[in-house]
Design an enzyme around this catalytic site. Structure first.
Site, PDB file in Angstrom:
ATOM      1  N   ARG A 128       1.008  -1.106   0.040  1.00 35.16           N
ATOM      2  CA  ARG A 128      -0.010   0.164  -0.001  1.00 35.16           C
ATOM      3  C   ARG A 128       0.771   1.208   0.123  1.00 35.16           C
ATOM      4  NH1 ARG A 128      -2.659   0.458   4.947  1.00 35.16           N
ATOM      5  NH2 ARG A 128      -0.978   2.132   5.675  1.00 35.16           N
ATOM      6  N   GLU A 144       4.645   7.404   2.397  1.00 38.36           N
ATOM      7  CA  GLU A 144       5.304   6.074   2.609  1.00 38.36           C
ATOM      8  C   GLU A 144       4.893   4.823   2.056  1.00 38.36           C
ATOM      9  OE1 GLU A 144       5.248   4.879   6.739  1.00 38.36           O
ATOM     10  OE2 GLU A 144       3.190   4.598   6.864  1.00 38.36           O
ATOM     11  N   ASN A 146       4.082   0.901   2.168  1.00 38.84           N
ATOM     12  CA  ASN A 146       3.806  -0.344   3.350  1.00 38.84           C
ATOM     13  C   ASN A 146       3.992  -1.557   2.402  1.00 38.84           C
ATOM     14  OD1 ASN A 146       3.062   1.379   5.878  1.00 38.84           O
ATOM     15  ND2 ASN A 146       1.793   2.054   4.012  1.00 38.84           N
ATOM     16  N   SER A 151      -3.005  -3.101   6.079  1.00 39.64           N
ATOM     17  CA  SER A 151      -4.295  -3.237   6.434  1.00 39.64           C
ATOM     18  C   SER A 151      -5.544  -2.468   5.747  1.00 39.64           C
ATOM     19  CB  SER A 151      -4.377  -2.856   7.747  1.00 39.64           C
ATOM     20  OG  SER A 151      -4.117  -1.557   8.093  1.00 39.64           O
ATOM     21  N   LYS A 310      11.740   3.098   5.850  1.00 35.31           N
ATOM     22  CA  LYS A 310      11.937   4.408   5.700  1.00 35.31           C
ATOM     23  C   LYS A 310      13.331   4.820   4.975  1.00 35.31           C
ATOM     24  CE  LYS A 310       8.036   5.171   7.712  1.00 35.31           C
ATOM     25  NZ  LYS A 310       7.600   3.649   8.209  1.00 35.31           N
ATOM     26  N   LYS A 368      10.936  10.762  11.218  1.00 40.25           N
ATOM     27  CA  LYS A 368      10.591   9.315  11.108  1.00 40.25           C
ATOM     28  C   LYS A 368      11.383   8.293  11.420  1.00 40.25           C
ATOM     29  CE  LYS A 368       7.104   9.535   7.764  1.00 40.25           C
ATOM     30  NZ  LYS A 368       6.462   9.094   6.340  1.00 40.25           N
ATOM     31  N   GLU A 372       6.657   0.579  11.463  1.00 46.64           N
ATOM     32  CA  GLU A 372       5.201   0.591  10.868  1.00 46.64           C
ATOM     33  C   GLU A 372       4.424   0.725  11.943  1.00 46.64           C
ATOM     34  OE1 GLU A 372       5.061   0.852   7.769  1.00 46.64           O
ATOM     35  OE2 GLU A 372       7.247   0.635   7.224  1.00 46.64           O
ATOM     36  N   GLY A 373       3.137   0.955  11.432  1.00 44.09           N
ATOM     37  CA  GLY A 373       1.987   0.942  12.400  1.00 44.09           C
ATOM     38  C   GLY A 373       1.425   2.344  12.974  1.00 44.09           C
ATOM     39  N   ARG A 460      -8.111   7.276   4.614  1.00 45.53           N
ATOM     40  CA  ARG A 460      -8.065   7.489   6.101  1.00 45.53           C
ATOM     41  C   ARG A 460      -7.990   8.746   6.297  1.00 45.53           C
ATOM     42  NH1 ARG A 460      -2.989   4.237   7.308  1.00 45.53           N
ATOM     43  NH2 ARG A 460      -2.550   5.230   5.273  1.00 45.53           N
TER      44      ARG A 460
END
Length: 485
Positions: A128, A144, A146, A151, A310, A368, A372-373, A460
């Site tokens: 993603r 970024e 992923n 998800s 990253k 950063k 992740e998350g 989102r």
């Protein structure tokens, strides 16, 4: 913060009665169609609550949406090629491995498997790429990419349907059908998993979902399972955490088959394992190494996992590096256009310059780490104090500095479960900003790409006053793009 605004998809605010009726309807529709999660406050296996979701879809420029949708297969290819270039991964992550224990552990597994020789040459990527609009919305920039546990592809598909329903109920059915794009993210991801399963060529083999010890975001995960069963009923799916695999037994067969509970595993799909908490002891790391040494097709393989860090993203932001992987100048230009400024914090001239930039004008950047998350980034004045404290420490090389993107604001209503937001009866019309994610699927080995597709999207949305936007954490909300010219 951006001073630019996008108009909402319909005339707002709604009247008090219309809002109350719409919210009741929205919550019921969401719960009955799976836009739900288990409570983090009062966890109960038998109960779910509404996952944070916007009442209405958010306006999003069609041109920007199509631009990033059309670049996704190039990004899939880029990640795939990076994952298969050991020299590039090693040089990009050299300083990070010294500063960040988590990346160091992953890299050690990668080197171990590389030296022993890969038992499985094929990798599956369910990716993603995340974006924010910049300034007035005419530009769009990547936040970024992923490569692990990406998800909401399952729930994004449902959310698009939910928003079509909600607009229809408010008298805008024609607009909903024309402006909310089709979204096949769930089926796209499931077809990727099935494609990899078929490549393994053992009809008895299973797909292993590696999950958390406690799963809150259960609907998003289970919907993949149900969809796979529907599309390909002969596939059995088993869920295990790294900790449970460590205690119950997992082994390699005589031909490096991965065996769990006497079942051969064709595909391992990680929905956990991207955060330090998934590895409370050395045993979990041993399991990760064992899986990587097996013949099972991994999603992601450890090299794909590393390709999504990253630090690698920062290395790729240089045009000369992009050219090495994408060859074609027009492809390089298309990818370069979506990248924002990314800066190394290594101990060299570029790194010293970046540290000074961050200290001098912290509001222009985001700091950063390799995580992740969500919930890990540093913003505003905190950047100055962090950089000052890390200035002479090796720790700084585990971070990157990124140009801050300033997306346009718009108005929307955010719906949350009552226990997460006690004032839910007074849902306010709020200033929000949205982050678009585009999903990609890729399957291939070092010589050949067998499948490369863009399969859908997710939006989102969070309050404009929030820096971070995790949905399961209750800050962000699921949304759909409403395309405007």
């Amino acid at each position: 913060m951006s001073a630019h605004r996008l108009e909402p998809c319909i005339q707002l605010p709604l009247s008090k009665d219309e809002l109350k009726e719409s919210v009741d309807k929205a919550k019921d529709w969401a719960l009955m169609h799976g836009i739900s999660m288990r409570s983090r406050k009062n966890f109960n296996m038998d109960q779910v609550q509404v996952l944070p979701v916007t009442l209405l879809p958010s306006s999003f420029p069609r041109k920007a949406f199509l631009a990033v949708k059309n670049v996704q297969t190039l990004l899939n290819e880029l990640i795939h090629k990076v994952a298969h270039d050991k020299e590039f991964l090693a040089s990009s992550l050299k300083s990070t491995v010294q500063a960040d224990p988590f990346t160091a552990k992953l890299f050690h597994i990668y080197e171990t498997v590389y030296e022993r020789g890969f038992s499985q040459s094929v990798s599956l990527g369910l990716l993603r790429s995340d974006y924010l609009l910049h300034d007035d919305g005419s530009k769009i920039k990547q936040v970024e990419i992923n490569t692990v546990a990406t998800s909401f592809a399952a729930l994004a598909t449902v959310t698009s349907e939910y928003h079509k329903y909600m607009l229809g109920e408010l008298g805008y059915r024609k607009n909903a059908c024309e402006q909310i794009p089709e979204n096949n993210a769930r089926v796209g991801f499931c077809k990727g998993l099935i494609f990899a399963w078929k490549m393994y060529n053992n009809p008895e083999a299973i797909i292993l979902f590696v999950v958390e010890d406690v799963t809150y975001n259960i609907s998003d995960q289970r919907l993949y399972e149900f969809q796979i069963r529907q599309l390909c009923p002969e596939i059995k799916i088993v869920r295990r955490s790294l900790t449970s695999l460590a205690s119950e037994g997992i082994k390699l067969g005589p031909n490096k088959e991965l065996i769990v509970s006497n079942m051969v595993v064709a595909v391992v799909y990680y929905r956990s394992g991207y955060e330090l908490e998934a590895y409370p002891t050395e045993k979990e790391w041993d399991i990760r190494l064992l899986i990587e040494c097996s013949r099972a097709i991994k999603c992601p393989s450890v090299q794909y996992h590393l390709a999504g860090t990253k630090k690698v993203q920062q290395s790729l932001a240089q045009p000369s590096v992009l050219k090495k992987f994408l060859k074609d100048d027009t492809y390089v230009a298309r990818v370069q256009e979506i990248f924002t400024g990314l800066y190394t914090l290594d101990f060299n001239d570029d790194g010293e310059r970046a540290v000074q930039m961050g200290i001098n004008e912290p509001s222009k950047y985001v700091l950063k780490p390799q995580r992740e998350g969500g919930g890990n980034n540093i913003y505003n004045e905190n950047i100055r104090s962090w950089l000052n404290s890390m200035k002479k420490s090796q720790e700084r090389t585990g971070w990157i500095l990124m140009d801050r993107i300033f997306p346009p604001l718009q108005k929307n209503y955010l719906i949350r479960a009552s226990e997460e937001s006690p004032l839910q009866d007074n849902i306010d019309l709020s200033d929000v900003i949205s982050e678009l994610g585009i999903y990609g699927v890729i399957v291939g080995n070092s010589n050949e790409i067998m499948l490369n597709e863009q399969v859908g999207h997710v939006l989102r949305t969070k309050l404009a006053s929030e820096d971070e936007g995790g949905i399961v954490a209750g800050v962000g909300a699921l949304d759909s793009p409403y395309l405007i010219s």
